[in-house]
Design an enzyme around this catalytic site. Structure first.
Site, PDB file in Angstrom:
ATOM      1  N   ASN A 135      11.687 -24.801 -12.598  1.00  8.80           N
ATOM      2  CA  ASN A 135      12.240 -23.595 -11.972  1.00  8.80           C
ATOM      3  C   ASN A 135      13.027 -24.019 -10.732  1.00  8.80           C
ATOM      4  OD1 ASN A 135      12.725 -21.121 -10.822  1.00  8.80           O
ATOM      5  ND2 ASN A 135      10.592 -20.420 -10.865  1.00  8.80           N
ATOM      6  N   ARG A 168      14.207 -22.458 -16.396  1.00  8.71           N
ATOM      7  CA  ARG A 168      14.626 -21.124 -15.946  1.00  8.71           C
ATOM      8  C   ARG A 168      16.115 -21.171 -15.605  1.00  8.71           C
ATOM      9  NH1 ARG A 168      14.445 -18.781 -10.142  1.00  8.71           N
ATOM     10  NH2 ARG A 168      14.721 -16.578 -10.506  1.00  8.71           N
ATOM     11  N   HIS A 189      15.448 -11.048 -11.789  1.00  9.99           N
ATOM     12  CA  HIS A 189      13.987 -11.137 -11.692  1.00  9.99           C
ATOM     13  C   HIS A 189      13.315 -10.719 -13.003  1.00  9.99           C
ATOM     14  CE1 HIS A 189      14.324 -10.552  -7.051  1.00  9.99           C
ATOM     15  NE2 HIS A 189      14.276 -11.840  -7.349  1.00  9.99           N
ATOM     16  N   ARG A 219      20.207 -10.648   2.268  1.00 11.98           N
ATOM     17  CA  ARG A 219      21.189  -9.889   1.486  1.00 11.98           C
ATOM     18  C   ARG A 219      21.141  -8.410   1.858  1.00 11.98           C
ATOM     19  NH1 ARG A 219      19.475 -11.966  -4.309  1.00 11.98           N
ATOM     20  NH2 ARG A 219      18.134 -13.390  -3.182  1.00 11.98           N
ATOM     21  N   GLU A 251       5.940 -16.862 -12.672  1.00 15.39           N
ATOM     22  CA  GLU A 251       7.161 -17.080 -13.465  1.00 15.39           C
ATOM     23  C   GLU A 251       7.042 -18.332 -14.326  1.00 15.39           C
ATOM     24  OE1 GLU A 251       9.985 -16.895 -10.191  1.00 15.39           O
ATOM     25  OE2 GLU A 251      10.804 -15.063 -11.032  1.00 15.39           O
TER      26      GLU A 251
END
Lengths: 403, 373
Positions: free
Chosen positions: A7, A87, A176, A238, A385
């Site tokens: 990842n 990923r 996500h 962000r 994840e």
């Protein structure tokens, strides 16, 4: 089957070796500070069966970091993985579902770079390095965007001229997805209902990025992120949603330098931009308590953060009605009771009732923090994840082998 | 009998309406097209060169105009309520040109010409943004760098404040608001060429879909509504367009028109049965539903959903759809959700406010006369 999960972050590489289908973690680790030199040296923190070692090695890029990680695993533990799960943040127009890597897919990977110019290139470089090192091992690409391919057109489209959307493939991709999918499955298991029946709102609140996902019958029907991960909630650096006119004004102010605008909105906005001191909402909440006055930037920032979250939660509870559960996950979602309380309080109109006591002390995950009589359950679920990637990798390889 | 004149300037049209102060009846109403642009080459021209100037002159001869109301789109934070034009107001407006370079100069020019034609007649300005000056700070601000927010004066407004204010006034008067029930809580949906939804508690707006400009929020006839900033950056990068060109696309070629691939209005989309337009309708309905849900989350309770605006009469399909989607919502009185329609046009909303002001002025005059006697 031992699945090695990779990842890639922008300057890190998380890895896990997981025995499937037992879902037993054998090795875990992270290569940190990959890329240009930083104040601290780059290193690999490697955990094998609870024994943690730190290796200080020079890693100028992700491909090199991968080579160093595999050296440790092969030399110290004499293990060669059976399969690899990678990923990839954005599948662009080339990939819309998780895939077993072959030469055709490999040729398409570079087409995805333009959609995620920061995240995809290191992942792709690493995938290529992995193929070169393990040419005979099956490799699976697991996409963060795949879960959201079920979005209906009315949620996916933007109201710009159709010819323009088609020309530039502009649509809501959503992000996500690996995490939202994983926690939705975990929630369904916890509630004892099949995933294909689950209606939920998944709140992936990371210390960096954050998004909400509306899930109906186990499928994503909307996500707060959009064409890029810039849209939606207030994030660490962000901005989330802004009036299009603001972006246009910024382009004019920066005399057409779109990279400067991109950088401003991605790296110098959100929590960091508003406060100027920290990009982590936990720091801001702590300062908000300590500083007096409604006009303190900490107080205002924490209110903007939770306000937008609450509005989106209301919007998604409406479109996913009747909802079985709200799911909180990732660093902030799992560990900050204040945020969960703020957004779930006074939501009786949606059948949401949070139990303050359960919310403030969580012993095990998943945990139900709603009142016993709340029609909508409020669950705190730890995301994983890497395990999700391992599951998808195993499933795809197994299906492909015809077993 | 004295009359009231209401003027509503838009991009390229001037709506005027004359009302009687006695019985509030409309005496004359019309639309003057191309009031700012030359019909042949679309270049901008002075108002005194257009037929609007002559029409206003004619009105001044025909009627005994006692008050003139002008609707302004943008009043910034300077104007929180209707204001009578004087030199201070004009100076404030002039200072606001950089904040709203497309709207404020039009109002200024219109005021100057109206002052010339109607000499000493009172001119009252009604700003759409006034209702939203005191939006909660968490709704006002975007999550931008603090310096940018401050230097560029970036904050959210609403641009249909007059409709929303009227909606909450009428809702309050229709409902028995007691100390126990508190302020009325409504979702106000204004269906106009640029639709807007506001969440209102009493007379305090809590949320609004528009932003620093009306471009943000819900999609309009030709305006895009909410958009990922990354898309705008992509348009510049991939198409090589500058901000003006992108603004033109997002303002005049997007929204429902952009999705339908032909010129279309919100009203047509609301009522369409055309198979090709069904996805466009779904898009609009879905966006409105999302904003209803967001509004409910901050409002906690609800008394009514109020529909107003130019296209309110076309709202029935939307209302029926929302009724099914929001069937889980119970009102504060425990009943099922209700929708109130307000068909009052904008010019009449302004006229009603002016007539109230006119009557108060007359009462003040009368009381002064009594005092002198």
């Amino acid at each position: 089957m031992n699945v090695f999960v990779i990842n890639c972050g922008s300057s890190s590489l998380k890895y896990r070796l997981i025995a499937m289908p037992e879902e037993k973690e054998i090795i875990a680790g992270e290569a940190q500070r990959i890329g240009p030199k930083t104040e601290e040296p780059s290193r690999i923190v490697h955990n094998s069966g609870g024994h943690v070692d730190t290796f200080f090695v020079n890693m100028t890029n992700h491909a090199q970091a991968f080579t160093e990680v595999m050296k440790i695993i092969e030399e110290h533990q004499k293990i060669i993985p059976d399969a690899f799960g990678h990923r990839l943040v954005h599948g662009g127009s080339a990939l819309n579902k998780d895939v077993l890597l072959n030469s055709d897919i490999l040729a398409k990977l570079d087409e995805t770079v333009e959609y995620a110019p920061i995240h995809n290139p290191p992942s792709i470089a690493l995938i290529k390095a992995c193929i070169a090192r393990y040419p005979n091992s099956p490799q699976v690409i697991v996409l963060d965007t795949a879960f959201h391919t079920t979005l209906p057109l009315y949620a996916k489209d933007y109201a710009i001229p159709v010819w323009l959307s088609k020309k530039l493939n502009i649509k809501k991709f959503g992000f996500h997805g690996i995490s939202h999918h994983f926690v939705a499955e975990e929630a369904a298991k916890y509630l004892g209902i099949p995933i294909s029946r689950l209606n939920a709102v998944s709140c992936h609140l990371g210390s960096g990025g954050a998004s909400l996902c509306a899930v109906v019958k186990g499928q994503s029907i909307d996500n707060t992120m959009g064409f890029t991960p810039l849209q939606g909630l207030v994030m660490s650096t962000r901005c989330g949603d802004v009036d299009p006119a603001v972006t246009l004004n910024l382009i004019a102010c920066f005399e057409g330098d779109y990279k400067a605008v991109q950088s401003t909105l991605n790296k110098n906005s959100g929590i960091l931009g508003m406060t100027g001191t920290s990009a982590d909402i936990r720091d801001i909440l702590a300062k908000s308590v300590l500083t007096e006055g409604y006009s303190s930037p900490y107080f205002i920032t924490s209110h903007i953060y939770t306000w937008r979250l609450k509005k989106y939660l209301g919007a998604y509870l409406t479109i996913a009605h009747p909802v079985h559960a709200i799911i909180f996950t990732d660093t902030i979602g799992e560990t900050v009771p204040y945020i969960r309380k703020e957004v779930c309080s006074e939501m009786d109109i949606f059948g949401v009732h949070v139990d303050d006591k359960k919310n403030s002390y969580i012993e095990n995950y998943p945990s139900d923090i709603s009142e016993s009589w709340s029609p909508v359950r409020i669950l705190v679920v730890k995301t994983n994840e890497e395990l999700a990637i391992a599951r998808n990798t195993y499933k795809l390889i197994k299906n492909n082998s015809g077993d | 009998m004295p009359k009231i004149l209401v003027l509503i300037p838009t991009h390229n049209m001037l709506v005027y309406a004359v009302y009687s102060t006695e019985n509030k009846k409309e005496i004359e109403k019309n639309v003057i097209k191309n009031f700012r642009y030359d019909q042949k080459d679309q270049t901008q021209i002075n108002l005194n060169q257009t037929n609007a100037y002559y029409k206003l002159n004619l009105l001044s001869l025909l009627y005994d105009i006692d008050m003139i109301g002008i609707r302004g789109l943008y009043g910034g934070t300077n104007f929180k309520s209707p204001v009578q034009v004087n030199n201070t107001v004009l100076k404030k407006l002039e200072s606001m040109i950089p904040e709203s370079p497309l709207n404020v100069p039009v109002i200024l020019e219109l005021i100057r010409q109206v002052q010339k034609i109607f000499k000493d007649t009172s001119i009252i300005l009604f700003f759409e943004t006034a209702f939203f000056v005191n939006l909660p700070v968490q709704e006002q601000l975007y999550a931008l760098n603090a310096e940018i927010t401050q230097n560029m004066k970036i904050r959210r407004y609403g641009y249909h404040g007059l409709f929303h204010e009227n909606a909450c006034r009428i809702t309050a008067s229709n409902r028995n608001i007691t100390e126990q029930t508190g302020d009325s809580k409504i979702l106000s949906i204004c269906l106009d060429p640029i639709p807007e939804l506001a969440t209102i508690c009493g007379h305090q707006p809590l949320t609004v879909t528009s932003g620093i400009t009306p471009l943000d929020g819900l999609p309009g006839n030709t305006t895009c509504g909410e958009l990922d900033s990354g898309i705008i950056i992509t348009l510049e990068e991939k198409m090589g367009w500058g901000p003006e060109e992108i603004n033109n696309i997002l303002t005049h070629q997007s929204g429902l028109t952009g999705l339908a691939c032909r010129k279309i209005t919100v009203a047509e989309v609301l009522n369409t049965c055309e198979p090709g337009l069904i996805p466009v309708r779904e898009y609009l309905f879905y966006r409105i539903l999302l904003t209803c849900g967001a509004g409910l989350a901050v409002l906690h309770e609800l008394d009514a959903i109020v529909i107003s605006g130019r296209y309110a009469r076309s709202a029935e399909p939307l209302v029926q759809w929302l009724k099914t989607k929001l069937s889980f919502v119970k009102l504060r009185n425990g009943k099922n959700i209700i929708f109130d329609y307000i068909f009052t046009p904008l010019e009449l909303i302004i006229a009603q406010k002016m007539i109230t002001m006119y009557n108060e002025k007359q009462d003040n005059l009368k009381s002064k006369i009594i005092t002198i006697n």
